[in-house]
Design a protein around this motif. Sequence first.
Motif, PDB file in Angstrom:
ATOM      1  N   ALA A  22       0.838  -1.202   0.000  1.00 11.56           N
ATOM      2  CA  ALA A  22       0.000   0.000   0.000  1.00 11.56           C
ATOM      3  C   ALA A  22       0.872   1.251   0.000  1.00 11.56           C
ATOM      4  O   ALA A  22       0.574   2.234  -0.702  1.00 11.56           O
ATOM      5  CB  ALA A  22      -0.936  -0.010   1.211  1.00 11.56           C
ATOM      6  N   LEU A  23       1.959   1.230   0.760  1.00  9.40           N
ATOM      7  CA  LEU A  23       2.905   2.344   0.740  1.00  9.40           C
ATOM      8  C   LEU A  23       3.568   2.474  -0.624  1.00  9.40           C
ATOM      9  O   LEU A  23       3.753   3.585  -1.141  1.00  9.40           O
ATOM     10  CB  LEU A  23       3.988   2.135   1.809  1.00  9.40           C
ATOM     11  CG  LEU A  23       3.584   2.254   3.265  1.00  9.40           C
ATOM     12  CD1 LEU A  23       4.758   1.883   4.160  1.00  9.40           C
ATOM     13  CD2 LEU A  23       3.105   3.662   3.590  1.00  9.40           C
ATOM     14  N   TRP A  24       3.946   1.347  -1.207  1.00 11.51           N
ATOM     15  CA  TRP A  24       4.704   1.347  -2.463  1.00 11.51           C
ATOM     16  C   TRP A  24       3.911   1.979  -3.607  1.00 11.51           C
ATOM     17  O   TRP A  24       4.486   2.530  -4.535  1.00 11.51           O
ATOM     18  CB  TRP A  24       5.097  -0.084  -2.821  1.00 11.51           C
ATOM     19  CG  TRP A  24       6.224  -0.187  -3.804  1.00 11.51           C
ATOM     20  CD1 TRP A  24       6.132  -0.399  -5.163  1.00 11.51           C
ATOM     21  CD2 TRP A  24       7.637  -0.072  -3.528  1.00 11.51           C
ATOM     22  NE1 TRP A  24       7.382  -0.436  -5.727  1.00 11.51           N
ATOM     23  CE2 TRP A  24       8.320  -0.239  -4.751  1.00 11.51           C
ATOM     24  CE3 TRP A  24       8.376   0.144  -2.359  1.00 11.51           C
ATOM     25  CZ2 TRP A  24       9.705  -0.193  -4.832  1.00 11.51           C
ATOM     26  CZ3 TRP A  24       9.745   0.187  -2.440  1.00 11.51           C
ATOM     27  CH2 TRP A  24      10.410   0.021  -3.671  1.00 11.51           C
ATOM     28  N   ARG A  25       2.595   1.937  -3.537  1.00  8.77           N
ATOM     29  CA  ARG A  25       1.772   2.557  -4.583  1.00  8.77           C
ATOM     30  C   ARG A  25       1.986   4.070  -4.646  1.00  8.77           C
ATOM     31  O   ARG A  25       1.727   4.699  -5.669  1.00  8.77           O
ATOM     32  CB  ARG A  25       0.290   2.248  -4.334  1.00  8.77           C
ATOM     33  CG  ARG A  25      -0.091   0.841  -4.705  1.00  8.77           C
ATOM     34  CD  ARG A  25      -1.455   0.410  -4.174  1.00  8.77           C
ATOM     35  NE  ARG A  25      -1.358  -0.977  -3.748  1.00  8.77           N
ATOM     36  CZ  ARG A  25      -1.992  -1.518  -2.725  1.00  8.77           C
ATOM     37  NH1 ARG A  25      -2.818  -0.779  -2.004  1.00  8.77           N
ATOM     38  NH2 ARG A  25      -1.817  -2.783  -2.416  1.00  8.77           N
ATOM     39  N   TRP A  26       2.482   4.656  -3.552  1.00  7.00           N
ATOM     40  CA  TRP A  26       2.672   6.101  -3.488  1.00  7.00           C
ATOM     41  C   TRP A  26       4.145   6.491  -3.512  1.00  7.00           C
ATOM     42  O   TRP A  26       4.487   7.664  -3.357  1.00  7.00           O
ATOM     43  CB  TRP A  26       1.966   6.664  -2.254  1.00  7.00           C
ATOM     44  CG  TRP A  26       0.495   6.427  -2.367  1.00  7.00           C
ATOM     45  CD1 TRP A  26      -0.206   5.348  -1.905  1.00  7.00           C
ATOM     46  CD2 TRP A  26      -0.448   7.235  -3.071  1.00  7.00           C
ATOM     47  NE1 TRP A  26      -1.525   5.447  -2.263  1.00  7.00           N
ATOM     48  CE2 TRP A  26      -1.704   6.592  -2.982  1.00  7.00           C
ATOM     49  CE3 TRP A  26      -0.348   8.449  -3.767  1.00  7.00           C
ATOM     50  CZ2 TRP A  26      -2.856   7.118  -3.561  1.00  7.00           C
ATOM     51  CZ3 TRP A  26      -1.486   8.981  -4.343  1.00  7.00           C
ATOM     52  CH2 TRP A  26      -2.724   8.316  -4.235  1.00  7.00           C
ATOM     53  N   ARG A  27       5.011   5.513  -3.741  1.00 11.88           N
ATOM     54  CA  ARG A  27       6.447   5.784  -3.790  1.00 11.88           C
ATOM     55  C   ARG A  27       6.778   6.703  -4.970  1.00 11.88           C
ATOM     56  O   ARG A  27       7.495   7.698  -4.794  1.00 11.88           O
ATOM     57  CB  ARG A  27       7.229   4.478  -3.896  1.00 11.88           C
ATOM     58  CG  ARG A  27       8.722   4.653  -4.103  1.00 11.88           C
ATOM     59  CD  ARG A  27       9.398   3.288  -4.193  1.00 11.88           C
ATOM     60  NE  ARG A  27      10.801   3.399  -4.576  1.00 11.88           N
ATOM     61  CZ  ARG A  27      11.231   3.446  -5.816  1.00 11.88           C
ATOM     62  NH1 ARG A  27      10.352   3.398  -6.827  1.00 11.88           N
ATOM     63  NH2 ARG A  27      12.516   3.551  -6.076  1.00 11.88           N
ATOM     64  N   ALA A  28       6.309   6.382  -6.158  1.00 16.78           N
ATOM     65  CA  ALA A  28       6.619   7.195  -7.342  1.00 16.78           C
ATOM     66  C   ALA A  28       6.157   8.641  -7.170  1.00 16.78           C
ATOM     67  O   ALA A  28       6.929   9.569  -7.437  1.00 16.78           O
ATOM     68  CB  ALA A  28       6.011   6.565  -8.603  1.00 16.78           C
ATOM     69  N   PRO A  29       4.911   8.892  -6.716  1.00 18.64           N
ATOM     70  CA  PRO A  29       4.509  10.290  -6.502  1.00 18.64           C
ATOM     71  C   PRO A  29       5.368  11.015  -5.470  1.00 18.64           C
ATOM     72  O   PRO A  29       5.603  12.224  -5.592  1.00 18.64           O
ATOM     73  CB  PRO A  29       3.054  10.156  -6.020  1.00 18.64           C
ATOM     74  CG  PRO A  29       2.586   8.864  -6.576  1.00 18.64           C
ATOM     75  CD  PRO A  29       3.774   7.961  -6.539  1.00 18.64           C
ATOM     76  N   MET A  30       5.844  10.304  -4.459  1.00 18.10           N
ATOM     77  CA  MET A  30       6.660  10.951  -3.434  1.00 18.10           C
ATOM     78  C   MET A  30       8.040  11.348  -3.950  1.00 18.10           C
ATOM     79  O   MET A  30       8.629  12.323  -3.492  1.00 18.10           O
ATOM     80  CB  MET A  30       6.826  10.033  -2.223  1.00 18.10           C
ATOM     81  CG  MET A  30       5.569   9.812  -1.418  1.00 18.10           C
ATOM     82  SD  MET A  30       4.778  11.366  -0.876  1.00 18.10           S
ATOM     83  CE  MET A  30       3.578  11.619  -2.197  1.00 18.10           C
ATOM     84  N   LEU A  31       8.561  10.592  -4.895  1.00 18.76           N
ATOM     85  CA  LEU A  31       9.910  10.844  -5.389  1.00 18.76           C
ATOM     86  C   LEU A  31       9.923  11.655  -6.683  1.00 18.76           C
ATOM     87  O   LEU A  31      10.977  12.122  -7.101  1.00 18.76           O
ATOM     88  CB  LEU A  31      10.644   9.514  -5.594  1.00 18.76           C
ATOM     89  CG  LEU A  31      10.769   8.645  -4.343  1.00 18.76           C
ATOM     90  CD1 LEU A  31      11.473   7.334  -4.675  1.00 18.76           C
ATOM     91  CD2 LEU A  31      11.503   9.375  -3.222  1.00 18.76           C
ATOM     92  N   ALA A  32       8.758  11.828  -7.306  1.00 15.81           N
ATOM     93  CA  ALA A  32       8.702  12.506  -8.605  1.00 15.81           C
ATOM     94  C   ALA A  32       8.655  14.026  -8.476  1.00 15.81           C
ATOM     95  O   ALA A  32       9.005  14.734  -9.420  1.00 15.81           O
ATOM     96  CB  ALA A  32       7.487  12.017  -9.403  1.00 15.81           C
ATOM     97  N   PHE A  33       8.228  14.521  -7.326  1.00 14.01           N
ATOM     98  CA  PHE A  33       8.021  15.961  -7.162  1.00 14.01           C
ATOM     99  C   PHE A  33       9.013  16.542  -6.156  1.00 14.01           C
ATOM    100  O   PHE A  33       9.395  15.892  -5.188  1.00 14.01           O
ATOM    101  CB  PHE A  33       6.590  16.242  -6.695  1.00 14.01           C
ATOM    102  CG  PHE A  33       5.540  15.841  -7.694  1.00 14.01           C
ATOM    103  CD1 PHE A  33       5.160  16.704  -8.712  1.00 14.01           C
ATOM    104  CD2 PHE A  33       4.957  14.589  -7.640  1.00 14.01           C
ATOM    105  CE1 PHE A  33       4.204  16.342  -9.638  1.00 14.01           C
ATOM    106  CE2 PHE A  33       3.994  14.204  -8.562  1.00 14.01           C
ATOM    107  CZ  PHE A  33       3.616  15.082  -9.564  1.00 14.01           C
TER     108      PHE A  33
END
Length: 212
Positions: A22-33
Amino acid sequence: MVRIERLADLKPVHQRQAAALALWRWRAPMLAFAWDAEWGVDQSVLESLFRLAVSAPDEQSDRAYRRAIAELCTAPLFTSEVDPDTVQLFQLETISNLLTFGELLDKPGVDEVERVVEVSAGLANYLDGLVEGSFCSHPSEEAHHQYLADLADRASGGYFASRHFAVETACHGALGVLPDSAGLPDTSTGRQLLALCEDFGEEIVTTMQWLA
């Protein structure tokens, strides 16, 4: 209720992995911005938290996760008043969820896992509201409508909520076959589940860029 029942059927180690996914689904958004410089958040610490969450569930990784959380919490963000914009709201909610994952290391149980999974689902639902409330049409609006039409009565709200539920269901259904001592990146099935969550995260990145 369906989500709780599915989680309750899993072994504790697989419940923990459900939370990690569930956390991993938001990894890309956290690192993209980019992050507000005044917050003082070290993105390398965030990256390590995501990585440790999906690593082999043992005392060594737990200690490393707790150390990373302690380092994260020294950031000025945690003593500042924040008025977040749209992207920052997602950043803050995901940081909060990383902290909750740290709590379940000390107090494992389906209730704590459910908290992490529900926040992930709630963010997907919130994103749907932002898209629907926009004055502009989403570039993939037709494809999203077709996706929901194909689901028919199996849709779980808007596009991102329904996509999240589909990814979550696939993850929870596959976790039972994983060895108890392995990290998610250590098996082919685990890597497939991470890739599934990453694909969802990349869709979120694209939509958040459009909203921004």
